[in-house]
Design a protein around this motif. Structure first.
Motif, mmCIF file in Angstrom:
data_model
loop_
_atom_site.group_PDB
_atom_site.id
_atom_site.type_symbol
_atom_site.label_atom_id
_atom_site.label_comp_id
_atom_site.label_asym_id
_atom_site.label_seq_id
_atom_site.Cartn_x
_atom_site.Cartn_y
_atom_site.Cartn_z
ATOM 1 N N LEU A 151 0.539 -1.268 -0.163
ATOM 2 C CA LEU A 151 0.041 -0.117 0.071
ATOM 3 C C LEU A 151 0.805 1.334 0.576
ATOM 4 C CD1 LEU A 151 -2.498 1.516 0.189
ATOM 5 C CD2 LEU A 151 -2.780 1.227 2.026
ATOM 6 N N PRO A 152 1.912 1.454 0.653
ATOM 7 C CA PRO A 152 2.772 2.289 0.730
ATOM 8 C C PRO A 152 3.182 2.897 -0.326
ATOM 9 C CG PRO A 152 3.360 1.401 2.700
ATOM 10 C CD PRO A 152 2.424 0.161 2.181
ATOM 11 N N ASN A 172 -0.845 -4.427 -13.321
ATOM 12 C CA ASN A 172 -1.728 -5.947 -12.857
ATOM 13 C C ASN A 172 -1.442 -5.918 -11.640
ATOM 14 O OD1 ASN A 172 -2.676 -7.375 -15.728
ATOM 15 N ND2 ASN A 172 -0.249 -7.075 -15.310
ATOM 16 N N HIS A 173 -0.273 -5.979 -10.807
ATOM 17 C CA HIS A 173 -0.605 -5.800 -9.649
ATOM 18 C C HIS A 173 -1.692 -4.891 -8.574
ATOM 19 C CE1 HIS A 173 2.728 -8.805 -8.874
ATOM 20 N NE2 HIS A 173 3.184 -8.226 -9.395
ATOM 21 N N LEU A 174 -1.974 -3.995 -9.252
ATOM 22 C CA LEU A 174 -2.526 -2.842 -8.517
ATOM 23 C C LEU A 174 -3.750 -3.623 -8.840
ATOM 24 C CD1 LEU A 174 -1.939 -0.036 -7.191
ATOM 25 C CD2 LEU A 174 -2.849 1.257 -9.370
ATOM 26 N N CYS A 175 -4.197 -4.339 -9.565
ATOM 27 C CA CYS A 175 -5.820 -4.154 -9.895
ATOM 28 C C CYS A 175 -6.202 -5.551 -9.274
ATOM 29 C CB CYS A 175 -5.627 -5.363 -11.353
ATOM 30 S SG CYS A 175 -6.044 -4.085 -12.691
ATOM 31 N N SER A 176 -4.356 -6.262 -9.028
ATOM 32 C CA SER A 176 -4.604 -7.521 -7.917
ATOM 33 C C SER A 176 -5.226 -7.367 -6.362
ATOM 34 C CB SER A 176 -3.433 -8.550 -8.094
ATOM 35 O OG SER A 176 -3.776 -8.960 -9.279
ATOM 36 N N ALA A 177 -4.427 -6.040 -6.059
ATOM 37 C CA ALA A 177 -4.977 -5.888 -4.722
ATOM 38 C C ALA A 177 -6.173 -4.904 -4.498
ATOM 39 C CB ALA A 177 -3.923 -4.586 -4.516
ATOM 40 N N LEU A 178 -6.904 -4.977 -5.862
ATOM 41 C CA LEU A 178 -8.211 -5.040 -5.303
ATOM 42 C C LEU A 178 -9.531 -6.213 -5.056
ATOM 43 C CD1 LEU A 178 -8.932 -2.678 -8.369
ATOM 44 C CD2 LEU A 178 -8.810 -1.995 -6.894
ATOM 45 N N LEU A 179 -8.685 -7.728 -4.473
ATOM 46 C CA LEU A 179 -9.256 -8.655 -4.607
ATOM 47 C C LEU A 179 -8.985 -8.617 -2.892
ATOM 48 C CD1 LEU A 179 -8.065 -10.642 -7.123
ATOM 49 C CD2 LEU A 179 -10.067 -9.491 -6.809
ATOM 50 N N LYS A 228 -8.844 -1.386 -0.573
ATOM 51 C CA LYS A 228 -9.502 -1.869 -1.439
ATOM 52 C C LYS A 228 -9.141 0.419 -2.026
ATOM 53 C CE LYS A 228 -12.227 -6.042 -1.720
ATOM 54 N NZ LYS A 228 -13.293 -6.034 -1.676
ATOM 55 N N THR A 229 -10.332 0.736 -0.953
ATOM 56 C CA THR A 229 -10.473 2.520 -0.667
ATOM 57 C C THR A 229 -8.982 2.986 -1.236
ATOM 58 O OG1 THR A 229 -11.800 2.331 0.145
ATOM 59 C CG2 THR A 229 -11.023 4.198 0.444
ATOM 60 N N SER A 230 -7.642 2.647 -0.930
ATOM 61 C CA SER A 230 -6.533 3.638 -0.939
ATOM 62 C C SER A 230 -5.736 2.766 -2.810
ATOM 63 C CB SER A 230 -5.548 2.542 -0.404
ATOM 64 O OG SER A 230 -5.551 3.058 1.230
ATOM 65 N N PHE A 231 -6.680 2.193 -2.929
ATOM 66 C CA PHE A 231 -5.943 0.933 -4.232
ATOM 67 C C PHE A 231 -7.052 1.808 -4.839
ATOM 68 C CE2 PHE A 231 -4.124 -2.299 -1.966
ATOM 69 C CZ PHE A 231 -2.912 -2.481 -1.937
ATOM 70 N N ILE A 232 -8.022 2.362 -4.465
ATOM 71 C CA ILE A 232 -8.534 2.891 -5.280
ATOM 72 C C ILE A 232 -8.288 4.134 -6.560
ATOM 73 C CG2 ILE A 232 -11.167 3.479 -6.848
ATOM 74 C CD1 ILE A 232 -12.025 0.303 -5.130
ATOM 75 N N PRO A 247 -19.181 3.714 3.000
ATOM 76 C CA PRO A 247 -19.503 4.896 2.663
ATOM 77 C C PRO A 247 -18.008 5.475 1.462
ATOM 78 C CG PRO A 247 -20.089 5.469 4.641
ATOM 79 C CD PRO A 247 -19.231 4.052 4.946
ATOM 80 N N GLN A 248 -16.678 5.138 2.384
ATOM 81 C CA GLN A 248 -15.352 5.376 1.305
ATOM 82 C C GLN A 248 -15.530 4.554 0.697
ATOM 83 O OE1 GLN A 248 -16.045 4.659 5.149
ATOM 84 N NE2 GLN A 248 -15.862 7.055 5.614
#
Length: 1309
Positions: free
Chosen positions: A141-142, A170-177, A184-188, A228-229
């Protein structure tokens, strides 16, 4: 703690080249050692607080001294990379959040400071390695947060990521799982930073596979999100993705199975439970995106609702036809309308309006009745939107309303009842009244659709419709109308859409569209009996005229007439807008259908205001060369209806006239569209046009109709010459038979423009004559205007052929109008009405004929021919005109009489010839009988108007004597019952005798006395009166003509008696008259006898007394009542046939008449009394004195003296006193009586007396001077003073023994 960034324990070991004091140039600053910083970051012994302090100092130094750190690190590239890698490593190893934030901040600043491509690739490679080697998503995340911050600070980094580092993406997409929603909020957020790079090109560079995977994972995340976030960030990322058409396609084509989450769906909040249940019921291939967006709408969070609406709008914007159906099937429109039902912010309202506006493009929106479901919410939201400061919101809302109304299927009514229609009308009125003209314009657009028939409630709310029109009309004063300065720069103003003038023009256009829709609705309602009567109106409203179709039509006409016409014409003065003019003329055309009864006045007002010129100029300006066909059609429709209305009400309808109107309508309907020329080009078109003649004919009709209303489209000279040339050219081509309406229009133009044009002769005049002759009836060409009279009579060739016809039509027009006015009058009412008209000023038609006669004297002969040859009403009208001409104080009166007498003589000769051998009234020429009274009446008027000093009276030869002869001959041949002809004939003969000088009257008297038929006629009239006097003492109203004839016969006989006695003329046949009956009438029947009849009766009796009752003209008979029994006494014999008793009775009767108030009767009575006393003085002075001295005389004198000054100084009273004084009777007339008269004269003043009173006073004073009734010198002096004062007023010659009777010279005209 020192502010220097050094590690004190080991700083002394480091080379000084890695140190530097960074800060302001004047000195001071912070000491920085790069080696110390690296050692501190590497050491685990250094606390996080110290590291955070050092990083803060570096961050501040990078901000305050740009480039200083870069110079230190450039000494060795390896040190720069090592320092960068150290900071990257700390992103994964550092636990302290504050220190971690400082590391992220310094690392971003460092890369920006170095501005090195190598450093950037190094960082991205290191991140890729660390992401690949790290199994924990939480530790990534950081790193991704730093990457997002770096992209924010350096947008170009995003391009490197998209093109060269797909692994990172791709890793950034996988983080959404990851199941943690915070992560998830941070990655988005990182994705938001990546895709939200300014310019928008980065998102388009996103690899297809990663984009598709991101779309699927985003939908999965959104479906399972509960915080909500996370929902907000997902919505933000979704809005970024739906800006891309390819991404929208992926999002909309994802099925529920593709995005099924591997995570537990129980994490959904309560707000998403409904969605989950709906998903379970959906087929596997059902698109979930509309459901997910509906979930956001249901969240209750306004921010999420706005995001959802914006996403829906973005999706639909790419392809409404492709993507609308899934949203509609998911019932998204209903949820959008529910959002409108709640009080919302301007942002949400605008977003929802935008979504619904796009959804209305899909027919499914209406077939599933979403419009019916949401119309109430929409109307309510519009009222709220108008209260907002952001005016784009109501503008968008009214646009949505307009689209919904426009696309709503006619079979489904949005407003089945009145309240719903009233609500939407109120919202539109509020919008139209908005302070923003753009909002008002959009509201007008919606109102124009609301005026469609399928949107009307039952019953129709006409009051609300009027309110909309009034609201639009009330905005007109605020519009920016062009001034002269603005007109010069109108093109520049129009090119600027933000200018007030441009906005005003757009509002006016939309208002005109709305007004036209209202007119069309009124036409539709008028054609539907149910809507016209408004059958379903509540009983208490049915009597309300304000809520009816008629009131709507009246309001439309009122607004159009009072405001709209003025505004549109002013707006189009500078640079006319074709579309505005199109709707404007269409609206004007509609008025002729809505209120036909008011259209004649409206059409006249339009035409007289220059609308023919206006419409023709607009056609020539905008429609030439087949441009603007819609405007051309509107102009043609307006001009055709205007012309037909003017034509239909210009003349009384007739079969031929209606045919002409239809022919004009056909001509305009098929040729008006081709008449697209500027007015300045019309003369050349009329003269040189090589196309169809119908175009020129149409132009002539337009010129005629415009000129008829006072609008001169062309100068008179141009019109006159062009029309003459057109007639000439048409006849040259052999087609001399022009349509009747065209000839009529050409004749009108020639007549009205002749004054400023040269005269015609030769070929042009022949062409006009030929064109007029081609018509079977001149009536079809006639128009009631003085110019036509002057045009026809100006040219002898035309006057000879058409003069009689045009004069007959001119007079018949007046007769027909008078017949309509007299249709209810009968008997006395009609006669009194006719007498009243004779006393009034001449009517307009008569005045115009007088002017025509003065200009063209030959018209007189034509009028005289009409008197003899035309029907009685028309002939009587002609005589009335000639009467007015004779009575008028004009300079050509004498010449007129000279010219008129030969014509009248010819008419009388015709009567004599046509009726020779026949009694007039029984002859075969009934027309002559009808015209004879008129000719005789005209003779009387002419005789009375001709001054007595005319030379004609000095010579009885010539026309004057012949006229008298024929009149007397005709009078003798007439039936006694033909009072209509006898009355003017006897009148004329009496006038001739009365006005003839003494030395000329002998021949006239001889001729009349030698006419046995005439004497028989007079005997018949006098005898019939005597025979009926006893049985019918009172005259009925119907006996008026007979009484007038008897009066005239009395007057004529009195003149014949006087002149015969003077000239001793031979009498061939006498008339018998009963003196006994005459005295009885004066004594017993005077109250029941007409006053004028008494006057004429006294005049005849006076003439007989002057002739000593021994005239050869009238043979008197008497009876015992007058002369007593035989043998006669001496006095009776001397006074025969009157006798002494008759003299007393006659004196009493005449004295009694002096108490009457009738002026003629007073004069005639005193004159007759004077003649009676003279007769008695000549025949028997004793009887004369005896008659005067009767007590009745004293009583009469006392009554007159006590009746006031006006009666005392009346000429009749003064004459009576004179008679009594002459008789010498002191018993009747006393000295105080004379003094009373003198005192009255002195009080009033001699100069204040009229001529007759002054003359009577002079005779009285003369008689006083010849007597000795005043022995005192004082009274004699008073008499002399009065005589001197009377000297300038009267002369001896003027003092006649009788009062003037000129006022009864011509009593019955």
């Amino acid at each position: 703690m020192s502010a220097d960034i050094i590690y004190d324990k080991i700083h002394f070991r480091h080379d000084s080249k890695w140190s530097g004091r960074l800060g302001p140039a004047e000195g001071g600053g912070v000491l920085l050692c790069v080696a110390c910083v690296i050692k501190m970051m590497e050491s685990e012994e250094i606390p996080s607080v110290r590291k955070s302090f050092a990083l803060s100092g570096i961050s501040a130094m990078l901000k305050s001294s740009p480039g200083a750190l870069r110079e230190l690190l450039r000494q060795d590239h390896r040190v720069s990379l090592h320092f960068t890698a150290l900071l990257l490593g700390m992103l994964q190893t550092e636990e302290n959040s504050v220190t971690l934030e400082k590391v992220d901040q310094v690392l971003v600043q460092l890369l920006l400071e170095l501005q090195s491509e190598l450093s950037l690739h190094f960082v991205l490679d290191e991140i890729r390695k660390q992401v690949s080697d790290t199994a924990s998503v939480k530790r990534l995340l950081p790193m991704f947060s730093f990457l997002g911050n770096l992209v924010n600070a350096a947008p170009f980094v995003a391009n490197h990521l998209m093109t060269q580092h797909a692994v990172l993406l791709n890793h950034l997409c996988s983080a959404l799982l990851h199941p943690d929603e915070a992560l998830k909020t941070s990655f988005i957020n990182v994705w938001l930073q990546l895709l939200g790079t300014p310019g928008g090109s980065v998102a388009q560079c996103l690899p297809v596979a990663i984009r598709d995977r991101l779309c699927n994972l985003l939908l999965q995340t959104l479906a399972s999100a509960s915080s909500p976030q996370l929902l907000q960030t997902c919505g933000g990322l979704l809005w970024q993705l739906v800006q891309l058409g390819e991404a929208v396609s992926v999002l909309m084509n994802c099925s529920g199975g593709q995005i099924a989450s591997d995570e537990n769906q129980d994490v959904l909040s309560n707000n998403s439970q409904t969605l989950s249940q709906n998903q379970e019921q959906q087929p596997p291939d059902r698109c979930p995106l509309p459901l997910l967006l509906k979930k956001l709408l249901l969240s209750g969070d306004e921010t999420l609702q706005v995001t959802s609406a914006r996403c829906i709008a973005s999706v639909l914007a790419h392809s409404p036809s492709q993507y609308s159906a899934p949203f509609i099937k998911a019932n998204v429109p209903g949820f959008l309308f529910d959002c409108l039902a709640c009080r919302s912010s301007d942002v949400l309202l605008w977003a929802v309006y935008r979504c619904l506006l796009l959804l209305t493009e899909e027919p499914l929106f209406f077939s599933q009745c979403h419009s019916v479901y949401g119309i109430e919410s929409l109307v309510r939201s519009l009222k709220e939107a108008l209260q907002l400061t952001q005016l784009e919101v109501p503008k968008q809302g009214f646009l949505l309303l307009a689209e919904m109304l426009d696309r709503q299927p006619p079979s489904v009514h949005l407003f089945p009842s009145g309240p719903g229609f009233v609500a939407v009308s109120e919202a539109l009125v509020a919008g139209i009244s908005s302070s923003c003209l753009l909002v008002a314009t959009q509201a007008c657009g919606a109102a124009s659709v609301l005026f469609r028939l399928n949107h009307q409630s039952r019953p129709v709310q006409y009051r609300e419709l009027k309110g909309l029109i009034e609201a639009i009309t009330n905005r007109f004063p605020e519009l920016s109308l062009p001034t002269p300065a603005h007109r010069r720069s109108s093109r520049l103003i129009r090119s600027d859409p933000s200018s007030h003038a441009s906005r005003s023009e757009r509002f006016l256009l939309q208002a005109l569209i709305c007004f036209q829709a209202a007119c069309r609705l009124a036409e539709d309602c008028a054609s539907d009996p149910v809507l016209k009567e408004n059958t379903f109106t509540a009983p208490y409203k049915q009597s309300n005229t304000q809520d009816s179709l008629e009131s709507l039509c009246e309001r439309l006409l009122h607004c159009c007439d009072s405001v709209w016409i003025h505004t549109v014409t002013r707006m189009c003065e500078g640079a006319p807008h074709a579309q505005i003019l199109q709707y404007f003329y269409s609206i004007l055309s509609s008025q002729f259908t809505l209120l036909p009864s008011l259209m004649p006045v409206f059409a006249s007002k339009l035409a007289s205001s220059g609308f023919y010129r206006l419409a023709m100029e607009h056609k020539g300006l905008h429609c030439a060369g087949n441009r603007n066909p819609n405007l051309n059609a509107s102009c043609c429709g307006f001009l055709q209806k205007l012309s037909m209305c003017l034509l239909s009400h210009s003349d009384p309808p007739s079969g031929l006239h209606q045919h002409d109107v239809g022919e004009v309508e056909h001509l305009l309907q098929h040729n008006l569209s081709s008449l697209c020329y500027r007015l300045s080009d019309w003369p050349s078109v009329l003269c040189e046009y090589q196309g169809p003649r119908a175009t020129q004919y149409c132009m002539v009709v337009m010129l005629h109709l415009a000129l008829q209303q006072g609008d001169r489209l062309l100068p008179d000279q141009s019109v006159f010459s062009s029309v003459v040339w057109l007639l000439h050219s048409v006849q040259e081509q052999g087609s001399c038979i022009l349509p009747h309406p065209v000839i009529r229009s050409a004749l009108y133009l020639l007549a009205l423009t002749q004054d400023k044009s040269p005269g015609l002769d030769g070929a042009p005049l022949h062409c006009i004559n030929k064109a007029l002759s081609s018509c079977q009836s001149f009536c079809s060409l006639y128009f009631h205007h003085p110019a036509l009279l002057h045009f026809i009579c100006r040219y002898p060739e035309l006057a000879e052929k058409f003069g009689l016809l045009v004069l007959e039509l001119w007079l018949t027009k007046k007769d027909s109008e008078q017949a309509m006015a007299d249709v209810q009058e009968k008997g006395e009412k009609k006669e009194s009405r006719i007498e009243e008209r004779t006393d009034q000023e001449p009517d307009t038609e008569t005045k115009e004929l007088l002017i025509l006669i003065e200009t063209y004297p030959a018209v007189i002969q034509t009028l005289l021919d009409m008197v003899y040859s035309r029907e009685a009403p028309l002939a009587e009208r002609v005589v009335g005109v000639l009467e007015v001409l004779l009575r008028s104080q004009t300079g050509y009166e004498k010449d007129f009489c000279v010219n008129l007498r030969p014509g009248l003589l010819q008419a009388l000769q015709r009567f004599s010839v046509d009726n020779m051998g026949h009694e007039l009234g029984q002859g075969h020429t009934a027309q002559a009988v009808n015209s004879l009274p008129l000719v005789l009446k005209l003779l009387c008027v002419m005789q009375a108007s001709d001054p007595p000093s005319s030379p004609l009276y000095t010579n009885m030869e010539g026309v004057h004597f012949k006229l008298l002869y024929h009149v007397s001959d005709i009078a003798g041949r007439l039936k006694p019952t033909n009072t209509e002809s006898l009355l003017p004939a006897v009148n004329y003969m009496y006038c001739c005798l009365s006005l003839s000088p003494a030395h000329c009257a002998d021949r006239a008297v001889s001729m009349l006395l030698s006419n046995s038929r005439l004497m028989d006629q007079l005997q018949t009239v006098v005898s019939s009166s005597s025979s009926t006097s006893s049985s019918a003492p009172s005259l009925s109203p119907s006996a008026g003509p007979a009484v007038a004839l008897l009066c005239c016969c009395h007057l004529l006989l009195s003149s014949l008696i006087t002149l015969q006695h003077t000239h001793c003329t031979q009498v061939h046949k006498s008339i018998g008259w009963s003196l006994d009956t005459a005295v009885q009438r004066l004594l017993l029947q005077k109250r029941h006898t007409d006053s004028l009849l008494l006057v004429s009766f006294l005049r005849l009796l006076q003439a007989l007394l002057d002739a000593d009752l021994a005239s050869a003209v009238v043979v008197l008979s008497t009876g015992p009542g007058l002369v007593g029994p035989r043998p006669l006494e001496v006095e009776d014999g001397a006074l025969y046939p009157l006798g002494s008793r008759g003299a007393q009775c006659l004196f009493a009767a005449l004295s009694g008449l002096l108490l009457q108030k009738h002026e003629f009767l007073l004069r005639s009575s005193v004159n007759c009394l004077s003649s009676l006393l003279g007769f008695l003085q000549r025949k028997s002075p004793i009887t004369a004195k005896y008659v005067v001295c009767q007590p009745w005389s004293r009583f009469l004198l006392c009554c007159l003296l006590s009746s006031g000054e006006s009666c005392l100084l009346h000429p009749a009273t003064l004459r009576l006193i004179t008679f009594l004084l002459q008789g010498g009777s002191t018993a009747v007339l006393r000295k105080p009586d004379l003094l009373q008269v003198m005192e009255a004269v002195e009080r009033k003043g001699v100069k204040e007396l009229n001529e007759d009173a002054a003359q009577a006073l002079r005779l009285l004073l003369t008689q006083i001077q010849s007597t000795v009734i005043f022995p005192s010198e004082e009274n004699k002096q008073r008499v002399r003073s009065m005589m001197e004062a009377l000297q300038p007023q009267t002369t001896a010659e003027s003092c006649s023994p009788h009062l003037s009777s000129s006022s009864i010279l011509y009593p019955f005209t």
